[in-house]
Design a protein around this motif. Structure first.
Motif, PDB file in Angstrom:
ATOM      1  N   GLU A 560      33.206   7.476 -32.916  1.00  0.00           N
ATOM      2  CA  GLU A 560      34.666   7.433 -32.938  1.00  0.00           C
ATOM      3  C   GLU A 560      35.232   7.333 -31.522  1.00  0.00           C
ATOM      4  N   VAL A 561      34.650   8.132 -30.620  1.00  0.00           N
ATOM      5  CA  VAL A 561      35.120   8.077 -29.232  1.00  0.00           C
ATOM      6  C   VAL A 561      34.873   6.700 -28.633  1.00  0.00           C
ATOM      7  N   CYS A 562      33.654   6.175 -28.845  1.00  0.00           N
ATOM      8  CA  CYS A 562      33.332   4.852 -28.274  1.00  0.00           C
ATOM      9  C   CYS A 562      34.209   3.773 -28.885  1.00  0.00           C
ATOM     10  N   GLN A 563      34.403   3.843 -30.218  1.00  0.00           N
ATOM     11  CA  GLN A 563      35.216   2.827 -30.882  1.00  0.00           C
ATOM     12  C   GLN A 563      36.655   2.855 -30.382  1.00  0.00           C
ATOM     13  N   THR A 564      37.154   4.059 -30.127  1.00  0.00           N
ATOM     14  CA  THR A 564      38.528   4.194 -29.612  1.00  0.00           C
ATOM     15  C   THR A 564      38.619   3.743 -28.151  1.00  0.00           C
ATOM     16  N   GLN A 565      37.704   4.196 -27.330  1.00  0.00           N
ATOM     17  CA  GLN A 565      37.815   3.977 -25.890  1.00  0.00           C
ATOM     18  C   GLN A 565      37.346   2.594 -25.453  1.00  0.00           C
ATOM     19  N   ILE A 566      36.690   1.884 -26.336  1.00  0.00           N
ATOM     20  CA  ILE A 566      36.357   0.504 -25.975  1.00  0.00           C
ATOM     21  C   ILE A 566      37.622  -0.337 -25.854  1.00  0.00           C
ATOM     22  N   LYS A 567      38.721   0.160 -26.467  1.00  0.00           N
ATOM     23  CA  LYS A 567      40.013  -0.542 -26.414  1.00  0.00           C
ATOM     24  C   LYS A 567      40.862  -0.074 -25.233  1.00  0.00           C
ATOM     25  N   TRP A 568      40.417   0.973 -24.580  1.00  0.00           N
ATOM     26  CA  TRP A 568      41.147   1.447 -23.413  1.00  0.00           C
ATOM     27  C   TRP A 568      40.776   0.618 -22.183  1.00  0.00           C
ATOM     28  N   ALA A 569      41.600   0.747 -21.147  1.00  0.00           N
ATOM     29  CA  ALA A 569      41.410  -0.122 -19.976  1.00  0.00           C
ATOM     30  C   ALA A 569      41.341   0.689 -18.699  1.00  0.00           C
ATOM     31  N   ILE A 570      40.399   0.303 -17.869  1.00  0.00           N
ATOM     32  CA  ILE A 570      40.371   0.757 -16.464  1.00  0.00           C
ATOM     33  C   ILE A 570      40.211  -0.514 -15.630  1.00  0.00           C
ATOM     34  N   PRO A 571      41.312  -1.050 -15.108  1.00  0.00           N
ATOM     35  CA  PRO A 571      41.258  -2.367 -14.454  1.00  0.00           C
ATOM     36  C   PRO A 571      40.469  -2.386 -13.161  1.00  0.00           C
ATOM     37  N   ASP A 572      40.308  -1.241 -12.528  1.00  0.00           N
ATOM     38  CA  ASP A 572      39.563  -1.220 -11.278  1.00  0.00           C
ATOM     39  C   ASP A 572      38.072  -1.032 -11.568  1.00  0.00           C
ATOM     40  N   ARG A 573      37.248  -1.991 -11.201  1.00  0.00           N
ATOM     41  CA  ARG A 573      35.825  -1.966 -11.538  1.00  0.00           C
ATOM     42  C   ARG A 573      35.131  -0.721 -10.986  1.00  0.00           C
ATOM     43  N   GLU A 574      35.402  -0.405  -9.743  1.00  0.00           N
ATOM     44  CA  GLU A 574      34.724   0.742  -9.135  1.00  0.00           C
ATOM     45  C   GLU A 574      35.108   2.035  -9.845  1.00  0.00           C
ATOM     46  N   LEU A 575      36.389   2.191 -10.163  1.00  0.00           N
ATOM     47  CA  LEU A 575      36.827   3.384 -10.864  1.00  0.00           C
ATOM     48  C   LEU A 575      36.196   3.469 -12.254  1.00  0.00           C
ATOM     49  N   ARG A 576      36.118   2.339 -12.939  1.00  0.00           N
ATOM     50  CA  ARG A 576      35.503   2.303 -14.282  1.00  0.00           C
ATOM     51  C   ARG A 576      34.040   2.702 -14.208  1.00  0.00           C
ATOM     52  N   ASP A 577      33.296   2.089 -13.280  1.00  0.00           N
ATOM     53  CA  ASP A 577      31.862   2.386 -13.182  1.00  0.00           C
ATOM     54  C   ASP A 577      31.628   3.849 -12.832  1.00  0.00           C
ATOM     55  N   ASN A 578      32.428   4.391 -11.950  1.00  0.00           N
ATOM     56  CA  ASN A 578      32.259   5.791 -11.552  1.00  0.00           C
ATOM     57  C   ASN A 578      32.559   6.741 -12.705  1.00  0.00           C
ATOM     58  N   LEU A 579      33.574   6.407 -13.516  1.00  0.00           N
ATOM     59  CA  LEU A 579      33.912   7.281 -14.628  1.00  0.00           C
ATOM     60  C   LEU A 579      32.836   7.244 -15.712  1.00  0.00           C
ATOM     61  N   ILE A 580      32.352   6.049 -16.018  1.00  0.00           N
ATOM     62  CA  ILE A 580      31.268   5.941 -17.009  1.00  0.00           C
ATOM     63  C   ILE A 580      30.040   6.701 -16.522  1.00  0.00           C
ATOM     64  N   LEU A 581      29.730   6.580 -15.245  1.00  0.00           N
ATOM     65  CA  LEU A 581      28.581   7.297 -14.690  1.00  0.00           C
ATOM     66  C   LEU A 581      28.786   8.803 -14.788  1.00  0.00           C
ATOM     67  N   ALA A 582      30.007   9.267 -14.521  1.00  0.00           N
ATOM     68  CA  ALA A 582      30.286  10.701 -14.608  1.00  0.00           C
ATOM     69  C   ALA A 582      30.123  11.211 -16.028  1.00  0.00           C
ATOM     70  N   VAL A 583      30.561  10.413 -17.023  1.00  0.00           N
ATOM     71  CA  VAL A 583      30.387  10.803 -18.419  1.00  0.00           C
ATOM     72  C   VAL A 583      28.903  10.829 -18.777  1.00  0.00           C
ATOM     73  N   ALA A 584      28.195   9.785 -18.325  1.00  0.00           N
ATOM     74  CA  ALA A 584      26.763   9.707 -18.629  1.00  0.00           C
ATOM     75  C   ALA A 584      26.003  10.863 -18.014  1.00  0.00           C
ATOM     76  N   GLU A 585      26.400  11.291 -16.829  1.00  0.00           N
ATOM     77  CA  GLU A 585      25.709  12.389 -16.163  1.00  0.00           C
ATOM     78  C   GLU A 585      25.862  13.711 -16.916  1.00  0.00           C
ATOM     79  N   ILE A 586      26.881  13.794 -17.722  1.00  0.00           N
ATOM     80  CA  ILE A 586      27.063  14.988 -18.548  1.00  0.00           C
ATOM     81  C   ILE A 586      26.405  14.810 -19.918  1.00  0.00           C
TER      82      ILE A 586
END
Length: 634
Positions: A560-586
């Motif tokens: 549900e989270v992935c299905q919802t957040q796949i529609k969300w946007a983070i236009p800055d590539r570096e910010l997006r990659d860092n946030l995904i990495l932070a989630v993955a690290e947890i």
């Protein structure tokens, strides 16, 4: 009749002159006889001295009489000469300057000479008649000289050709400083040099006959109207604030402002400078008059030119208007040195003042426009917001707005230096920019609260504040605000990212908690990574059905989270990659630990893959697809 009386008087004077000549002849004979007598007895005895003395006295007396008669004769001859000169001048004056302006000016000189002669040197009844005639003739001569001055000046005064003006003024250089090139370029003489000596002589003659005020008015009227026609060719017309307000589009105003800036350069650096040189040449040595005339000639044209700037400053404010104001402020301050030079002298003080007043108006209007902009941002009524948490248009607009402002950093520092209180000259500007950013942040906070999904609200704030920081760091604004300001905003971005992780992934991580679960695999006490809590101590046996239910819950929450957040946007590539990495690290360590401990309970079950749908690698791959609604950029 008066002329006949004057001629009769002249005849009488001539008759008196003839009588004086006869008297001089007789006195000369007496003086000669007395001298001979004195010489004949000069060598005799002292006894006859008494007889000689009367003869010597008669000789001295006769000599004095002769000198007086000679002086009188010269005076009469001078009077007769003035009569003749006035009579000669009268015929020329009455005939007009059709036979030649030089002869006409010479006749005027004869009249003024006679006027001086009878006014200051000779006092006689005949002189009074001559003075009356001179007083009648000089006004007629003044009118003819005025007409000739007006005719010549009108003939020579033509509007400067538009092509010549545009070709003479160099194009602005990339540094926006074209003053050096423009100063080196000048127009040809505004009046044909062939006529300059005559125009100057006519003006000088007007001073001699006391009619210079009329000549000055003629000069002002003709040159002023000629200058106005030249400006009209350039498209310069008087404009009011109401007319500016009704302009259909901002683009039209942009074009008009660009045209006005060019006209300002042409008018001050070329036209006014040429008018100044013309005044200097015609009004030789008459400094007060030439400055007064130059001020009057240029006053209306300058007022017409500056009216557009004042109309822009007084018209209704809008955010985009600040760039027009700054363009005009930059252009107006850029020519102040030329204004001071060309409008030198007390007589031109009002012209100088009108220019400096416009500079003040433009500065005040710039301040007011930015203040209104800041207030509008803070008080903007919340409208519908996007569903993806992307950078809001208001943040993009303000970020670009501030960046574009700093193309005008020198002008902005001049405008806000009044607010510096003696400290850094840019402290007022710093306060203004940080105030605008604070208003934007307040606006964004209000918009974030409109999101029903708190995690999306945190993502929204993270995106927008990060965008502001990137905009500031990519421009000159960073140097003004400093590293401390940037670092504080980056910490705020990180805080919103941390809050997003807690809110968005908290329930998912709760599914991986071992609290309340036991296993027959063994006993241990271990903790999960991050904020998911701990996998507490356990012992005994936990039913397979409970573990299966926990895996099903995790799968559902994660999807549900992935299905919802796949529609969300983070236009800055570096910010997006860092946030995904932070989630993955947890999430990834917690999932691996859970699978390791409780996976064996379901691995041998029927349809085990239904419960353990994700390998740790598949989980990380799914996370990599988050925020994929739009293409991202660096």
């Amino acid at each position: 009749m008066e002329r006949a009386a004057a001629e009769s008087e002249a005849a009488l004077v001539r008759e008196k002159a003839s009588q004086l000549r006869e008297a001089m002849r007789r006195t000369e004979a007496v003086r000669a006889e007395s001298s001979a007598t004195a010489a004949s007895v000069g060598g005799r005895m002292a006894a006859v001295d008494d007889a000689v003395r009367p003869a010597q006295a008669r000789t001295s007396s006769a000599s004095r009489v002769h000198e007086n008669v000679a002086k009188s004769l010269q005076a009469v001859q001078d009077i007769v000469r003035q009569f003749d000169l006035v009579r000669e001048a009268e015929s020329v004056i009455l005939a007009g300057p059709s036979k030649g302006i030089s002869a006409y000016l010479e006749a005027v000189d004869k009249l003024t000479g006679a006027d001086d002669f009878f006014t200051s040197k000779i006092s006689c009844k005949a002189g009074d008649d001559v003075l009356r005639r001179v007083d009648e003739l000089l006004p007629k001569a003044a009118i003819e000289l005025e007409n000739e001055f007006s005719r010549l000046l009108t003939k020579c005064s033509k509007p400067v050709e538009l092509e010549l003006l545009l070709n003479c003024l160099p194009s602005p250089s990339p540094s926006k400083d074209s003053s050096e090139g423009a100063a080196a370029c000048s127009l040809p003489p505004l009046v044909d040099p062939h006529y300059m000596p005559l125009l100057s002589k006519l003006l000088q003659k007007s001073v001699e006959i006391g009619q210079h005020k009329r000549f000055l008015k003629i000069y002002r009227d003709i040159r002023s109207s000629t200058l106005e026609l030249t400006l009209k060719q350039l498209g310069v017309e008087y404009v009011t604030a109401e007319e500016v307000q009704t302009a259909p589009q901002v683009e039209n105003l942009n074009a008009k402002v660009a045209q006005w800036v060019q006209c300002l350069q042409i008018t001050v650096k070329l036209l006014f400078a040429s008018e100044r040189r013309l005044c200097d040449q015609i009004f030789k040595g008459k400094h007060a008059w030439k400055n007064h005339c130059f001020a009057a000639v240029t006053s209306k044209s300058l007022s017409t030119l500056l009216s557009f700037g004042q109309a822009i400053a007084e018209s209704k404010t809008s955010p985009e208007k600040v760039f027009l104001l700054l363009d005009m402020f930059e252009a107006t301050t850029g020519i102040q040195s030329e204004v001071e030079a060309v409008f030198s002298g007390d007589e031109c003080s009002e012209n100088r003042k009108s220019s400096t007043t416009l500079v003040k108006y433009l500065a005040q209007a710039t301040k007011k426009t930015l203040a209104d902009f800041k207030e509008n941002i803070a008080n903007e009524a919340p409208k519908s917001i996007g569903t993806d948490g992307d950078v809001h248009p208001v943040a993009s607009y303000v970020g670009n707005y501030i960046t574009f402002l700093f193309d005008y950093q020198p002008s902005l520092k001049l405008i806000f230096q009044e607010s510096s209180n003696g400290d850094r000259t840019d402290s007022g500007l710093v306060s203004e920019i940080t105030g605008i950013i604070h208003a934007l942040e307040t606006n964004l906070d209000v918009k974030a609260k409109q999101y029903k999904n708190q995690a999306l609200g945190n993502l929204f704030l993270m995106n927008n504040i990060s965008y502001i920081v990137r905009s500031i760091c990519s421009s000159q604004v960073k140097e003004l605000l400093g590293d401390d300001w940037v670092q504080r905003r980056r910490r705020i971005v990180q805080q919103h990212a941390t809050q997003y992780k807690r809110v968005a992934w908290g329930k998912v991580l709760e599914c991986l908690s071992s609290q309340g679960l036991t296993s027959s695999v063994g006993s241990a006490t271990e903790g999960t990574v991050g904020s998911i809590g701990s996998i507490g101590s356990y012992s005994g046996t936990t039913s397979t059905s409970v573990i299966k239910a926990r895996f099903r819950s995790f799968n559902k929450q994660f999807e549900e989270v992935c299905q919802t957040q796949i529609k969300w946007a983070i236009p800055d590539r570096e910010l997006r990659d860092n946030l995904i990495l932070a989630v993955a690290e947890i999430l990834s360590p917690a999932y691996r630990s859970f699978v390791k401990r409780f996976g064996p309970l379901v691995q041998n079950s029927h349809n085990a893959s239904k419960y353990m749908k994700y390998t740790p690698e598949a989980l990380e791959q799914a996370l990599g697809n988050l925020f994929a609604k739009k293409s991202v950029h660096k």
